[in-house]
Design a protein around this motif. Structure first.
Motif, PDB file in Angstrom:
ATOM      1  N   GLU A 165       0.836  -1.210   0.000  1.00 22.70           N
ATOM      2  CA  GLU A 165       0.000   0.000   0.000  1.00 22.70           C
ATOM      3  C   GLU A 165       0.868   1.257   0.000  1.00 22.70           C
ATOM      4  OE1 GLU A 165      -4.225  -1.333   1.985  1.00 22.70           O
ATOM      5  OE2 GLU A 165      -2.675  -0.558   3.311  1.00 22.70           O
ATOM      6  N   ARG A 166       1.983   1.213   0.727  1.00 18.44           N
ATOM      7  CA  ARG A 166       2.880   2.379   0.747  1.00 18.44           C
ATOM      8  C   ARG A 166       3.536   2.574  -0.625  1.00 18.44           C
ATOM      9  NH1 ARG A 166       4.514   0.402   5.828  1.00 18.44           N
ATOM     10  NH2 ARG A 166       6.473  -0.374   4.905  1.00 18.44           N
ATOM     11  N   ARG A 167       3.942   1.454  -1.231  1.00 18.47           N
ATOM     12  CA  ARG A 167       4.623   1.561  -2.516  1.00 18.47           C
ATOM     13  C   ARG A 167       3.664   2.045  -3.614  1.00 18.47           C
ATOM     14  NH1 ARG A 167       8.606  -3.200  -3.812  1.00 18.47           N
ATOM     15  NH2 ARG A 167       9.560  -2.118  -2.034  1.00 18.47           N
ATOM     16  N   ILE A 168       2.429   1.595  -3.553  1.00 18.14           N
ATOM     17  CA  ILE A 168       1.450   1.958  -4.581  1.00 18.14           C
ATOM     18  C   ILE A 168       0.838   3.329  -4.289  1.00 18.14           C
ATOM     19  CG2 ILE A 168      -0.767   1.287  -5.602  1.00 18.14           C
ATOM     20  CD1 ILE A 168       0.029  -1.635  -4.995  1.00 18.14           C
ATOM     21  N   GLY A 169       0.686   3.622  -3.000  1.00 15.79           N
ATOM     22  CA  GLY A 169       0.071   4.882  -2.619  1.00 15.79           C
ATOM     23  C   GLY A 169      -1.440   4.842  -2.649  1.00 15.79           C
ATOM     24  N   GLU A 170      -2.006   3.642  -2.630  1.00 13.41           N
ATOM     25  CA  GLU A 170      -3.453   3.462  -2.657  1.00 13.41           C
ATOM     26  C   GLU A 170      -3.829   2.319  -1.709  1.00 13.41           C
ATOM     27  OE1 GLU A 170      -5.724   5.156  -4.217  1.00 13.41           O
ATOM     28  OE2 GLU A 170      -4.461   6.417  -5.487  1.00 13.41           O
ATOM     29  N   PRO A 171      -5.027   2.390  -1.091  1.00 14.49           N
ATOM     30  CA  PRO A 171      -5.466   1.273  -0.242  1.00 14.49           C
ATOM     31  C   PRO A 171      -5.827   0.052  -1.095  1.00 14.49           C
ATOM     32  CG  PRO A 171      -7.219   2.877  -0.436  1.00 14.49           C
ATOM     33  CD  PRO A 171      -6.012   3.490  -1.085  1.00 14.49           C
ATOM     34  N   LEU A 172      -5.577  -1.124  -0.541  1.00 15.41           N
ATOM     35  CA  LEU A 172      -5.879  -2.371  -1.255  1.00 15.41           C
ATOM     36  C   LEU A 172      -7.129  -3.052  -0.719  1.00 15.41           C
ATOM     37  CD1 LEU A 172      -2.248  -3.807  -1.526  1.00 15.41           C
ATOM     38  CD2 LEU A 172      -3.562  -2.606  -3.281  1.00 15.41           C
ATOM     39  N   PHE A 173      -7.587  -2.670   0.495  1.00 12.83           N
ATOM     40  CA  PHE A 173      -8.782  -3.257   1.090  1.00 12.83           C
ATOM     41  C   PHE A 173      -9.674  -2.148   1.637  1.00 12.83           C
ATOM     42  CE2 PHE A 173      -5.752  -6.710   1.216  1.00 12.83           C
ATOM     43  CZ  PHE A 173      -6.506  -7.808   0.834  1.00 12.83           C
ATOM     44  N   VAL A 174     -10.971  -2.418   1.617  1.00 11.93           N
ATOM     45  CA  VAL A 174     -11.957  -1.487   2.172  1.00 11.93           C
ATOM     46  C   VAL A 174     -11.841  -1.532   3.687  1.00 11.93           C
ATOM     47  CG1 VAL A 174     -14.401  -0.929   2.365  1.00 11.93           C
ATOM     48  CG2 VAL A 174     -13.478  -1.835   0.202  1.00 11.93           C
ATOM     49  N   SER A 175     -11.690  -0.376   4.310  1.00 13.60           N
ATOM     50  CA  SER A 175     -11.483  -0.309   5.754  1.00 13.60           C
ATOM     51  C   SER A 175     -12.697  -0.808   6.525  1.00 13.60           C
ATOM     52  CB  SER A 175     -11.176   1.135   6.164  1.00 13.60           C
ATOM     53  OG  SER A 175     -11.013   1.238   7.561  1.00 13.60           O
ATOM     54  N   GLY A 176     -12.441  -1.626   7.549  1.00 13.21           N
ATOM     55  CA  GLY A 176     -13.475  -2.060   8.472  1.00 13.21           C
ATOM     56  C   GLY A 176     -14.345  -3.204   8.000  1.00 13.21           C
TER      57      GLY A 176
END
Length: 331
Positions: free
Chosen positions: A42-53
């Motif tokens: 996620e840090r390398r891509i700069g985008e979340p990979l899963f929906v939070s919660g």
């Protein structure tokens, strides 16, 4: 930006199982290691990979797309492991075998068929050649095994030769041949019919010459040459020609009512049929399994041919006379 393939595999496992703990168990990793991988991605891509919660964990559209790539890598990895297990167990792979034409067609091809009924995952490639060709193909790695007749003087130190069948020739003819009705066969009977020429390079060429030498003949009428085994069998069935064939080859056609054995005891060669291979072959578990099958099949064939030989009422003839004369001279 470089994405590590192993990270995509872990992402796919999390999506497939719905949780980090479950994915770690599936991959044989620790939960903390998988969690760190997701954070690094996620840090390398700069985008979340899963929906939070969300539980079970639900990938974002980007996470889902990357997960599909990881799933493909995971499937390939599993397939590779299955290939390795199958190869090491001898359940898959390839075996390349070469041999003398008539024997390969009459016996070995049937053995390959029976082998693949129980081992359908193994590819067998069959080729043809006489002893010098087969040695060259073993040297160059073109074949793994060779089925060939040879004498002890021909054997090379760097090749392993395993005898499997004694060389035993018979005089073959069509099923309705006139000689089958004779109780005594003389030299004149043998030269009054045409003969089939053995294939060039075949040991049967020497055997035919030995028969002529024993009979004191310079030649016989040779009418047919160059045919495959099936061609020779069909030619014998349709003519009054004679041919020298290995007994085991003639035995393979015993139930087809095409050719018969003329019950005349002819001079026999001093050689043996065997399986030849390099003494230090590369690892091939499928080849070892196939070799074991050949050993069992040849053992059964040898017993069957020997039993068949005892059922033939061998007739006295010119060769028997020569042998008796020679034996009398030793007394």
């Amino acid at each position: 930006m470089k994405i590590v393939e192993a990270h995509l595999v872990q992402l796919a496992a999390v999506i497939e199982t719905g949780g980090v703990t479950e994915a770690a168990a599936m991959l044989g990793m620790t939960q903390s290691a998988v969690s760190r991988t997701l954070s690094v991605l996620e840090r390398r891509i700069g985008e979340p990979l899963f929906v939070s919660g969300r539980r079970p964990m639900q990938p974002t559209p980007l996470g889902e797309q990357l997960g599909l790539q990881g799933k493909s890598i995971l499937a390939s990895s599993r397939k590779a492991m299955e290939i390795i297990r199958s190869f090491k167990s001898g359940s898959s792979g390839r075996v390349r075998i070469g041999g003398v034409p008539f024997f390969m067609d009459a016996a070995v091809s049937r053995m390959i068929a029976s082998f693949q009924r129980s081992e359908p995952g193994i590819m067998v490639h069959q080729s043809y050649g006489n002893y010098p060709d087969l040695v060259a193909e073993l040297d160059s790695g073109q074949i793994d095994l060779a089925v060939t007749p040879t004498g002890s003087v021909d054997l090379r130190a760097d090749l392993h030769f395993e005898p499997i069948l004694p060389a035993r020739n018979i005089l073959a003819c069509g099923a309705g041949h006139p000689l089958l009705r004779k109780r005594n066969i003389a030299t004149g009977d043998l030269v009054s019919f045409p003969w089939v020429t053995p294939l060039p390079g075949s040991p049967l060429v020497l055997d035919l010459n030995n028969i002529l030498l024993t009979l004191g003949l310079e030649e016989v009428s040779l009418r047919y040459a160059g045919g495959s085994l099936l061609s020779v069998v069909n030619y014998l069935a349709g003519t009054d020609a004679l041919a020298i064939l290995p007994h085991s080859v003639a035995y393979a056609f015993r139930g087809e009512d095409k050719i018969s054995v003329i019950p005349l005891d002819i001079p026999q060669p001093e050689r043996v049929l065997g399986i030849m291979m390099r003494k230090k072959p590369y690892s091939n578990p499928a080849g070892r399994k196939f070799l074991g099958h050949l050993r069992r099949e040849f053992s059964e064939l040898r017993r069957a041919v020997e039993k068949h030989e005892t059922t033939i009422n061998w007739l006295p003839g010119p060769f028997m006379s020569d042998r008796k004369t020679a034996a009398d001279g030793l007394v």
